[in-house]
Enzyme design. Structure first.
Site, PDB file in Angstrom:
ATOM      1  N   ASP A 193      -9.947 -10.974  -7.161  1.00 63.12           N
ATOM      2  CA  ASP A 193     -11.060 -11.194  -6.244  1.00 63.12           C
ATOM      3  C   ASP A 193     -10.452 -11.392  -4.854  1.00 63.12           C
ATOM      4  O   ASP A 193      -9.957 -12.464  -4.517  1.00 63.12           O
ATOM      5  CB  ASP A 193     -11.867 -12.418  -6.679  1.00 63.12           C
ATOM      6  N   LYS A 224     -16.345 -10.025   3.104  1.00 64.02           N
ATOM      7  CA  LYS A 224     -15.951 -10.631   4.378  1.00 64.02           C
ATOM      8  C   LYS A 224     -15.392  -9.637   5.404  1.00 64.02           C
ATOM      9  O   LYS A 224     -16.152  -8.975   6.093  1.00 64.02           O
ATOM     10  CB  LYS A 224     -14.977 -11.786   4.117  1.00 64.02           C
ATOM     11  N   TYR A 248     -13.509 -19.545  -6.864  1.00 61.42           N
ATOM     12  CA  TYR A 248     -14.922 -19.240  -6.668  1.00 61.42           C
ATOM     13  C   TYR A 248     -15.100 -17.727  -6.624  1.00 61.42           C
ATOM     14  O   TYR A 248     -14.365 -17.036  -5.909  1.00 61.42           O
ATOM     15  CB  TYR A 248     -15.399 -19.863  -5.350  1.00 61.42           C
TER      16      TYR A 248
END
Ligand SMILES: Cc1ncc(COP(=O)(O)O)c(C=O)c1O
Length: 432
Positions: free
Chosen positions: A244, A272, A149
């Site tokens: 990523d 995050k 994702y």
């Protein structure tokens, strides 16, 4: 409805009202507990390793706001930094020195990052890095992996299942096929598939983007040689390699997966942890590539709240706490104990299960395994996981509400928390 001993009256009332106000009652889909069944609980406050819901139930939290809370929720030093920064205002829309401080920390820590641009979310970071890959190479096609994702931007919302995989069919209505037909997909841990895509699209592939350790199909580490193989293949084909690290950055090691596995990509996305619980994302990498980004170069990308002092302050303090000696060893020890404990309880109680962890990131599947990719992950017993999840909630353990999500520990989790969690799992799995 959550059955059993939990009091959930207030959660139910609030969620019922929320469903009339917001689609599905949530601001982000996975929170709605759709894949485990039952109703989500509504949080009131969080502290350290714990969360309390609006009915007063306490949980050991293994989601940590989906990753950012690596130092523990509401860490006093992060809160103090936020309070101090807040006094000066929440957003300037002008350069501020805290951007320099966080940028220096990120550049020092993450091997591939020589320059960085701050944005407001992981989605924004990935969307922007894709534009940059294309701008730099002058090529349109990209390769991503099934089950990875990269946020919800159109170009990444490609159904990654076999058959439609390489056709680039969109995963969601509203995503034009024209946007995704340059997105090629391959199974994770399968170098041959990547090789074949390069061979079939000579000179057309801008780059390869991946979660170096997958967290969005459950926890799936890279096989030995996979990351190195991708590095070689991208170099051979004059394409870029993008890690990523929105999830893995500053989590599986201070310098992320690239430090842990010793493979340096060309570009990296972050999010995050670097926001310490506030909305932040970032992308960075080689100076010659980052020089393409406006206003240094022609690739446009911007953001009203990007680099705002509050988010920068929370990020800076979080990285400062993480840089202290022994933090990743502690995360590793705690998380290994947790994962091994869950797996041995599963074995004792006769459930097929596999899983693993790296530092503060873990996962386990209700399947014999091994799990090398999304296809393997899909063999797990989802109904059993749903029952397990619900019963663990009843026991005061808050796990990610999907078999296809990694779990997170923090510096605030204690041995006692782990013991309590394993004991809870034991009593749950006996009757699962
Ligand atoms: C690897 C990865 N990339 C990108 C994203 C998107 O980040 P955000 O939810 O901040 O938009 C996520 C979110 O979970 C992620 O795990």
């Amino acid at each position: 409805m959550i059955t059993g001993t939990l009091r959930t009256t207030k959660s139910e009332e609030i969620f019922a009202a929320a469903q009339k106000l917001m689609p599905g009652g949530v601001s982000s889909p996975v929170r709605a507990f759709k894949s485990v069944g039952g109703q989500p609980i509504v949080f009131d406050h969080v502290k350290g390793a714990y969360a309390w819901d609006v009915d007063g139930n306490q949980y050991i939290d293994y989601i940590g706001s989906w990753g950012p809370a690596i130092c523990g929720h509401a860490h006093p030093e992060v809160l103090k930094a936020l309070h101090e920064t807040l006094e000066k205002g929440t957003s300037f829309g002008a350069p501020n020195v805290l951007e320099n401080v966080l940028a220096e920390r990120v550049i020092d820590a993450v091997p591939s990052v020589e320059m960085v641009r701050f944005v407001n979310s992981g989605t924004e970071a990935c969307m922007s890095v894709l534009r940059l890959m294309r701008a730099f190479t002058g090529r349109e096609k990209i390769i991503k992996f099934e089950g990875c994702y990269h946020g919800h931007a159109d170009m990444f919302l490609v159904k990654a299942g076999s058959g439609v995989a390489t056709l680039g069919l969109p995963d969601s209505p509203g995503v034009p096929k024209s946007t995704t037909n340059s997105t090629l997909t391959a199974p994770f841990n399968n170098l041959e598939a990547v090789k074949a895509l390069f061979a079939a699209n000579p000179g057309e592939i801008a780059g390869v983007i991946l979660e170096p350790v997958v967290g969005n199909a459950g926890f799936i580490p890279p096989d030995a040689g996979f990351l190195a193989g991708l590095r070689e293949l991208t170099r051979e084909n004059d394409a870029l390699l993008i890690f990523d690290e929105v999830m893995t950055g500053f989590r599986i090691a201070y310098g992320g997966a690239q430090e842990k596995f010793g493979i340096t990509p060309d570009l990296t996305t972050l999010g995050k942890v670097i926001g310490g619980g506030l909305p932040v994302g970032a992308y960075g990498g080689r100076k010659d590539i980052m020089a393409m980004v406006a206003p240094a170069g022609p690739m446009y990308q911007a953001g009203t709240l990007s680099g705002n002092p509050l988010a920068m302050a929370a990020g800076i303090k979080t990285l400062e706490l993480l840089r202290q000696p022994g933090t990743y060893e502690l995360l590793d020890r705690i998380t290994t104990r947790l994962t091994q404990g869950l797996l041995s309880v599963a074995k004792e109680t006769g459930h097929a299960a596999c899983g693993g962890s790296i530092s503060g990131m873990f996962g386990f599947f209700f399947t014999e395994g091994p799990v090398h990719n999304y296809e393997d992950a899909k063999k797990c017993d989802l109904a059993k996981f749903g029952r397990f999840h619900r019963a663990m909630l009843e026991q005061g353990v808050y796990l990610a509400p999907s078999q296809f999500e990694a779990g997170f520990t923090s510096l605030a989790h204690t041995d006692e928390d782990i013991d309590r969690t394993i004991a809870a799992a034991q009593s749950v799995m006996k009757n699962l």
